[in-house]
Design an enzyme around this catalytic site. Sequence first.
Site, mmCIF file in Angstrom:
data_model
loop_
_atom_site.group_PDB
_atom_site.id
_atom_site.type_symbol
_atom_site.label_atom_id
_atom_site.label_comp_id
_atom_site.label_asym_id
_atom_site.label_seq_id
_atom_site.Cartn_x
_atom_site.Cartn_y
_atom_site.Cartn_z
ATOM 1 C CE LYS A 23 0.778 2.823 -8.365
ATOM 2 N NZ LYS A 23 0.313 4.051 -7.668
ATOM 3 C CG ASP A 325 -5.878 0.618 -7.946
ATOM 4 O OD1 ASP A 325 -6.384 1.111 -6.923
ATOM 5 O OD2 ASP A 325 -4.854 -0.077 -7.922
#
Length: 448
Positions: A23, A325
């Site tokens: 991403k 993350d």
Amino acid sequence: MPAHTIHPASAPLTGRIAVPGDKSISHRALMFAGLAVGRSTISGLLEGEDVLATAAAMRAFGAHVERGDEGTWIVEGAGLGSLLDPAGALDMGNSGTSTRLLMGLVASHGIHATFIGDASLSRRPMERVMTPLARMGADISASPGGTLPLMMRGALPAVPIRYRLPVPSAQVKSAVLLAGLNTPGITQVIEPVATRDHTERMLEGFGARLEIDEEDGAGGKERVIGVHGEADLAPLDVTVPGDPSAAAFFMVAASIVPGSDLAIENVGMNPTRAGLVEALRAMGADITETNPREVGGEPVADLRVRHAALSGADIDPALAPAMIDEFPALFVAAAFAQGTTTTAGLEELRVKESDRLAAMAAALTLAGARVTEREDGLVIHGTGGDPLPGTPKGAAVATRLDHRIAMSMAVAGLASREGVTLDDAAPIATSFPGFMNLLEQAALETPL
């Protein structure tokens, strides 16, 4: 969306899978291609809602962005210094990365832009980006608390600055460097702690001139990244590697579901993103890297993950920037380990899509884990490999519009006795369309 229950795995996770494109790299590939003069192609782009928000914003700035045959994206750049005023507000959905990096682009162009987002993004603080961009001359007006909706007008010319990051943040670093691309002179960012370096790697690929050095700081060596302004970016064909943040859920799932032996192909292994692999190995995970190679300037490998008896560990806070993350997934692994896992230095997790420390503490507790929440981390007492009980009948995990909470607890459901029910699985689409299908596929594959 109605509640969704993830039932215990009926079989080990086996075979070979491929996760979607990274991403972080997907966002940057669209932005930088949109600033180059000429045609770039992007293969392996993550087509989740967050990245599509970036694509839409670059179109609004004047770039031509379209999906070609077989999933290859084609971008005709608007050219650095030639961005247009968007006709309407830029809807960033749930994407903090899109918002903060695009603010950097606007900051050194003489254009006006309004950023809006969903309820979750509209609670996330933007001051950390606003502060350096205002020093460069951008005029920014945010909602109370420094949140979206936010309006800004870029400075032309902007003023180069030398900015020391008060907290490690690849998004803030990238925003300042992107603002520096169209700013006369050299704009510098000082990193006391190194963060993911996708921006630096890819900017050099597109032809920007960067200077990366080290200098002595109060806490030791600090990284200094300088970008020469008024750059000319050339088009580039980009191949996006598999997202290590997406692979994280399958690394944990294969580690905790007995009998699993799973290969995850084409995973980005950038050292500034590989902290989870190091942390899981410290807990006893069986993760082997095969076929190491370089794709588009990024290190890549296939990962083979086999079920292993995990042990609790004290996770080094220094790993946090390289796996910020991935902590929700790590918390799930810790819930199945033998002994206690302690994490610290994770205040950043309180200002993600949700307060991930509070959200994961509540979610794991509901599923039967023993968790203590501290101000800067969680202490998790593992089951020693036994299944978690699962969510009680009629109860559901509050995913809080956060895709990583939803995916992490889906993985926990695979190794539970009664399954785990999510109040809403829809947020997963922001970063990993097809996640649930891939989980099911891994449990049905032919063994390696």
